[in-house]
Design an enzyme around this catalytic site. Structure first.
Site, mmCIF file in Angstrom:
data_model
loop_
_atom_site.group_PDB
_atom_site.id
_atom_site.type_symbol
_atom_site.label_atom_id
_atom_site.label_comp_id
_atom_site.label_asym_id
_atom_site.label_seq_id
_atom_site.Cartn_x
_atom_site.Cartn_y
_atom_site.Cartn_z
ATOM 1 N N HIS A 262 -26.355 -34.877 -5.362
ATOM 2 C CA HIS A 262 -26.581 -34.470 -6.753
ATOM 3 C C HIS A 262 -28.086 -34.316 -6.948
ATOM 4 O O HIS A 262 -28.809 -35.308 -6.978
ATOM 5 C CB HIS A 262 -26.014 -35.511 -7.706
ATOM 6 C CG HIS A 262 -26.261 -35.158 -9.140
ATOM 7 N ND1 HIS A 262 -25.565 -34.158 -9.766
ATOM 8 C CD2 HIS A 262 -27.140 -35.620 -10.044
ATOM 9 C CE1 HIS A 262 -26.002 -34.036 -11.012
ATOM 10 N NE2 HIS A 262 -26.961 -34.918 -11.203
ATOM 11 N N ASP A 264 -30.905 -33.159 -9.400
ATOM 12 C CA ASP A 264 -31.250 -32.747 -10.756
ATOM 13 C C ASP A 264 -32.317 -31.654 -10.685
ATOM 14 O O ASP A 264 -33.341 -31.823 -10.023
ATOM 15 C CB ASP A 264 -31.718 -33.967 -11.547
ATOM 16 C CG ASP A 264 -30.554 -34.913 -11.805
ATOM 17 O OD1 ASP A 264 -29.636 -34.516 -12.524
ATOM 18 O OD2 ASP A 264 -30.546 -36.031 -11.250
ATOM 19 N N ASP A 374 -22.399 -34.860 -13.613
ATOM 20 C CA ASP A 374 -23.351 -35.717 -14.332
ATOM 21 C C ASP A 374 -23.635 -35.262 -15.760
ATOM 22 O O ASP A 374 -24.521 -35.814 -16.407
ATOM 23 C CB ASP A 374 -24.668 -35.759 -13.532
ATOM 24 C CG ASP A 374 -25.615 -36.836 -14.030
ATOM 25 O OD1 ASP A 374 -25.123 -37.848 -14.559
ATOM 26 O OD2 ASP A 374 -26.835 -36.658 -13.898
ATOM 27 N N HIS A 578 -29.099 -30.389 -17.283
ATOM 28 C CA HIS A 578 -28.718 -31.583 -18.050
ATOM 29 C C HIS A 578 -29.773 -32.694 -18.133
ATOM 30 O O HIS A 578 -29.451 -33.796 -18.614
ATOM 31 C CB HIS A 578 -27.367 -32.132 -17.564
ATOM 32 C CG HIS A 578 -27.369 -32.680 -16.166
ATOM 33 N ND1 HIS A 578 -26.801 -32.025 -15.109
ATOM 34 C CD2 HIS A 578 -27.867 -33.822 -15.647
ATOM 35 C CE1 HIS A 578 -26.939 -32.739 -14.012
ATOM 36 N NE2 HIS A 578 -27.586 -33.845 -14.314
HETATM 37 ZN ZN LIG Z 1 -27.951 -35.374 -12.995
#
Ligand SMILES: [Zn+2]
Length: 997
Positions: A262, A264, A374, A578
């Site tokens: 994951h 970001d 997420d 996000h």
């Molecule tokens: Zn995230």
């Protein structure tokens, strides 16, 4: 038999830690290390490789915050290692307890070929099995000294989050730079013991299997010579072979492991660093795929793929090869893993358009799965958008983070506002960083709510955010639990394979209707107000730019700015990631976002201006008003330009008790000497909007220090303490408006209250210098309502005004787009905004009956991760619209976000398309992305009812078809006689594509 369980378990821990794990690398020699520190921002790979290194030694400090250091490591394989497996161990100063969020490296061969990433838990580089020894080893490492924003104590304000404030203190110390012999047998023994030891403690203490594992582990430890682990590891493994060969129980839970990282797209690092994080992780994963034939890796966010393609062509070549083999899998079909609460209708749609199109164009892959592990809650407009994009499945695990209520399903159908359902899975492993521990697998099996009717769940497996993705240890552990008694069964597979099994085994899953509200991170609707405003402005400008550019192309033959709009859309979509739009990134990210949004606005205004001038013709001293909204305004049709009819004038009168009364024949508003609105009388309906004795336009200040996650969270106790800002420095007339000035704490606010048509407009300017405070703007309304509507994508969603259940109480801060609407039968009130998302609605009861209190969230002042969050000047516009139906709320929401544009000219412009019922709202008019010149029109039913309407294009066309969001035909439209007859379901979204004659 005596129970010695604790004794053996403790023995296993100590022997593993102190003897067996250290024996994985029994011999090592130091490498020679040099370093070149890039001045400032990262340099191209070729430049880093060509630089001349200075000597540096193990133990030396390196790495100013956000710096880049190019290490050169050289050495010679000792002759006595001939035939042994040799690895370089490069520890840049990692803290293994944290798998990401630190320094990182990408290892290259001297010729620039990327080898793999260096991360806290993958510090090794395989050199090979030298035939004779004496071989020279030379590696280069592009190392990023990204500082740890989460320090030893989380949530403490830090200056490290912006290169402008971070200073130059070195952040890391080189811990190890060695060539070492890798003893694979010992490493396999470690894997055996970890898997069995972790499984053992998850089994019931009185189970036979647990006892068998305990005895086998004890025998294996007996077989290890603690002074010569390497010579005895094979014998120890032999003691474990039997228990490792026992097959899984018939009813074992089945886990689809998906290799994952994951990442970001920006968060505790700037966007530019994500470009490199993605490259490091992708290089790591292509290397692991080469080593491990069963392994499958999935990567989401088309933007991240595009970054690799643009910035790291050498890594891209490896990725495309792995994609062709079906083992490096595009996941999700969105441009980024965006927030889904705040993006507007079209932006949410375009996330899918640009994400899916990238994977289709690059690889011919059109995937069905939406991958949002997420994201901070899911708006109820999303199911329809997912289906309209041609997808049908959703994965997230974030709802497991909810603080109050436990979601009742892991596999279910999620139904959105229009009735569209998508097959949804929440991985019961409750993490998107699964590392294949026995604890995680046992938790997934125990936690799975759909036991008995389903048995498959998905586990996103690997370290994200600079952790490098899946590790070889996770793959080794997964291999052992493929079919192992007492454990869930684990198989590597892509998300599509999991969903196919899950759908097949669970044909009648339960249904959840409405939003998937995350009972956490509610303040992400407010933090970093200018980022939110930038998003809203950009969305509105993109609407106008497409509309007027398409109109100018069809009407005046003007060129349509395809490439420019494509690029700007992708920029705006990226910033809906996000942690950007939610305001949870470091200062650097938000500082850059403000600059980017300003540039986007400038470019789009230029596009709009060019198109409008092309349409307006030669000025003959006249002025045209362009109406970019989907409803007629001031006599100008939607999507048209012409002379405008002015609003009725406002009469102003001082009140006896102080303050002023404003009256324009539609509304009569009284503003008292404190600058508060004490009456808003709807003259058409003959009805007062406010409850007796209550004042609206009331600014309220709360202390706001959540228990954790400062930028993300507001905790419910914030409401216990409130200061009403009722003291005005000045209340005075300014033309037909009333200006109110206040000061409080270190801050000040001025508001301009103006009547315009049936609305009271409130322009608020705050010079905000508070710390850990929450500023709200309150409107008590004399409306008895059990529920209220908030605009969402392609419609609105209802929430309760009461707190009967814990589910309702938990929604104490929620998201709206342009409006909130409350109503009694026949009469309602809308509160519309130009850039705020957070709000709360509560109820009180007094002499007048029920009062519904709508409060807008204006500003917060958290100090982590940006210690200066929201300090400075902010401007907001809101309007209170008494007597508003839901349709009026929709219209007023558009109006406040799309100011009229006045352009010199005389040629009235007819709209490209018109609709004969205002319930049908056109959200996009554009030329088709394939540059065919076709006109694409997207619209939806906006009030939650069924509607029959006619859409009339004002241009000749030969064919009209319905399409999906990607503008791919899905069916014929009824386009006889130059018009299209429409029958729409509540909130139904339709895209039409017209081939022009
Ligand atoms: Zn995230």
């Amino acid at each position: 038999m005596h129970d010695d369980r604790d004794l053996v378990e403790a023995r296993l821990r100590r022997v593993l830690d102190e003897r067996i794990r250290p024996a994985v690398y029994p011999e090592s020699v130091p490498l020679k290390v040099g370093v070149w520190n890039a001045p400032g921002e990262p340099v191209p790979v070729a430049e880093g490789l060509a630089a001349t290194p200075e000597p540096i030694a193990v133990g030396d400090a390196w790495g100013a915050p956000w710096g880049t250091s190019w290490f050169t490591v050289t050495g010679t394989v000792p002759h006595e290692w001939a035939g042994k497996t040799v690895e370089a161990l490069l520890d840049l100063g990692f803290d293994e307890r944290k798998p990401g969020f630190q320094c990182e490296g990408l290892v290259y061969l001297p010729d620039g070929t990327p080898v793999k990433g260096l991360n806290p838990r993958t510090q090794w580089v395989r050199v090979g099995a030298p035939a004779a020894g004496g071989e020279q080893v030379e590696l280069r490492v592009e190392a990023a000294s990204n500082p740890e924003i989460f320090g030893p104590v989380p949530w403490r304000p830090t200056q490290l989050g912006d290169t402008e404030t971070a200073g130059s203190e070195p952040q890391y110390r080189i811990a190890r730079m060695d060539l070492a012999v890798f003893d694979e047998t010992v490493w396999q023994l470690v894997m055996d013991l970890e898997v069995l030891g972790e499984l053992m403690v998850e089994l019931p203490a009185d189970s036979g299997r647990r006892a068998e594992l305990l005895r086998a582990v004890n025998r294996a430890l007996d077989a290890v010579d603690l002074q010569d682990v390497n010579a005895t590891a094979a014998a120890a493994r032999a003691e474990l072979a039997g228990v490792l060969a026992a097959p899984a129980n018939a009813s074992a839970h089945r886990v689809s492991a998906v290799g994952h990282a994951h990442i970001d797209s920006a968060w505790l690092w700037p966007l530019r660093e994500t470009v490199r994080k993605v490259a490091r992780t992708a290089a790591n994963m292509t290397a692991l795929l080469d080593d491990e034939p069963d392994f499958v890796f999935a990567m989401s966010q088309a933007q991240q793929w595009a970054w690799i393609k643009e910035h790291r062509p050498e890594v891209w070549a490896k990725v495309t090869k792995a994609v062709a083999s079906g083992r490096f899998v595009p996941a999700g079909g969105m441009w980024v893993e965006s927030d889904t609460n705040m993006p507007g209708s079209e932006a949410m749609a375009r996330q899918f358009v640009h994400g899916k199109r990238f994977f289709i164009d690059e690889f011919g892959i059109d995937n069905d799965e939406v991958w949002l592990p997420d994201t901070f809650g899911f708006a109820a407009g999303l199911p329809q958008i997912i289906k309209a994009a041609g997808s049908s499945r959703l994965l997230t695990q974030k709802i497991s983070w909810s603080q109050t209520n436990t979601f009742p399903h892991h596999t279910f159908l999620w139904e959105g506002i229009d009735g569209t359902r998508v097959f949804t899975h929440f991985p019961p492993v409750d993490t998107y960083n699964c590392s294949m521990t026995g604890r995680e697998l046992a938790h997934a099996a125990r936690n799975f709510k759909d036991k008995g009717v389903a048995r498959h769940s998905l586990a996103p497996t690997g370290w994200g955010d600079g952790g490098g993705g899946t590790t070889r240890e996770m793959v080794a552990k997964a291999a052992r639990v493929r079919d192992l008694e007492g454990s869930p069964q684990v198989t590597w597979e892509p998300p599509s394979a999991f969903f196919a099994k899950a759908e097949a085994e669970h044909p009648n899953p339960p249904v959840w209707v409405g939003e998937l509200y995350l009972e956490l991170h509610r303040a992400t609707l407010t933090s970093q107000a200018q980022t939110k405003q930038g998003n809203r402005r950009s969305e509105s400008l993109l609407r106008e730019a497409e509309l007027w550019a398409a109109t100018a192309a069809v009407r005046a033959g003007a060129p349509y700015p395809y490439a420019e709009l494509d690029r700007i859309w992708k920029t705006v979509l990226l910033h809906q990631f996000h942690d950007i739009l939610p305001g949870s990134s470091i200062a650097w990210v938000h500082r850059e976002a403000r600059r980017t949004y300003a540039a986007v606005a400038e470019e789009l205004n230029a596009v709009i201006d060019t198109a409008q001038r092309a349409l307006a013709g030669e000025s003959a001293g006249g002025e045209l008003v362009f109406n970019g909204a989907p409803h007629a305004r001031h006599g100008v049709a939607a999507g048209a330009a012409g002379p405008a009819v002015p609003e009725a004038a406002t009469t102003v009168r001082p009140r006896e008790e102080g303050g002023y009364e404003l009256d324009n024949g539609l509304l009569r508003v009284e503003i008292d000497a404190r600058g508060l609105v004490v009456s808003a009388y709807d003259l058409t309906a003959g009805r007062e909007t406010l409850p007796r004795g209550r004042a609206a336009n009331l600014l309220q200040l709360h202390p706001d220090l959540p228990n954790q996650w400062d930028a993300w969270d507001v905790d419910s106790f914030y409401r216990n303490t409130v200061t009403d800002l009722v003291t005005a420095d000045e209340v005075r007339l300014e033309g037909a408006s009333v200006r109110v000035s206040r000061s409080f704490g270190a801050s000040s606010v001025t508001q301009l209250l103006t009547l315009s048509g049936g609305r009271l407009e409130i322009a608020t300017e705050v010079d905000w210098h508070e710390t850990e405070k929450f500023l709200k703007l309150a409107f008590p309304l004399a409306v008895h309502a059990d529920r209220y509507a908030s605009e969402s994508q392609y419609g609105h969603t209802f929430r309760a005004t009461h707190t009967n259940t814990s589910w309702e109480a938990a929604k104490f801060e929620a998201c709206n787009h342009r409006f909130v609407h409350v109503e009694e039968p026949g009469w309602g009130v809308a509160l519309v905004n130009d850039s705020t998302y957070g709000h709360d609605v509560t109820r009180t009861v007094g002499e007048d009956g029920t009062t519904t209190v709508v409060r807008v969230s204006l500003l917060r002042a958290p100090r982590f991760p940006d210690p200066e969050t929201d300090q400075g000047v902010h401007r907001f516009r809101h309007a209170l619209v008494p007597g508003a139906t839901i349709g009026d709320a929709v219209r007023e929401g558009y109006f406040i976000n799309l100011p009229e544009r006045r352009v010199p000219g005389s040629a009235s412009v007819e709209p490209l398309v018109s609709v004969d019922d205002d319930a049908v709202v056109v959200t996009a008019v554009k030329l088709a992305d394939d540059e065919s010149g076709d006109v694409v029109v997207r619209f939806h039913e906006s009030r939650g009812g069924r509607v029959r309407a006619t859409l009339t294009p004002d241009f000749p066309f030969t064919e009209v078809v319905t399409t999906d969001l990607l503008e791919r035909p899905t069916g014929e439209a009824n386009g006889a006689d130059g018009a299209v007859s429409l029958t729409l379901r509540p909130f139904e979204l339709v895209t039409l594509r017209f081939r022009r004659a």
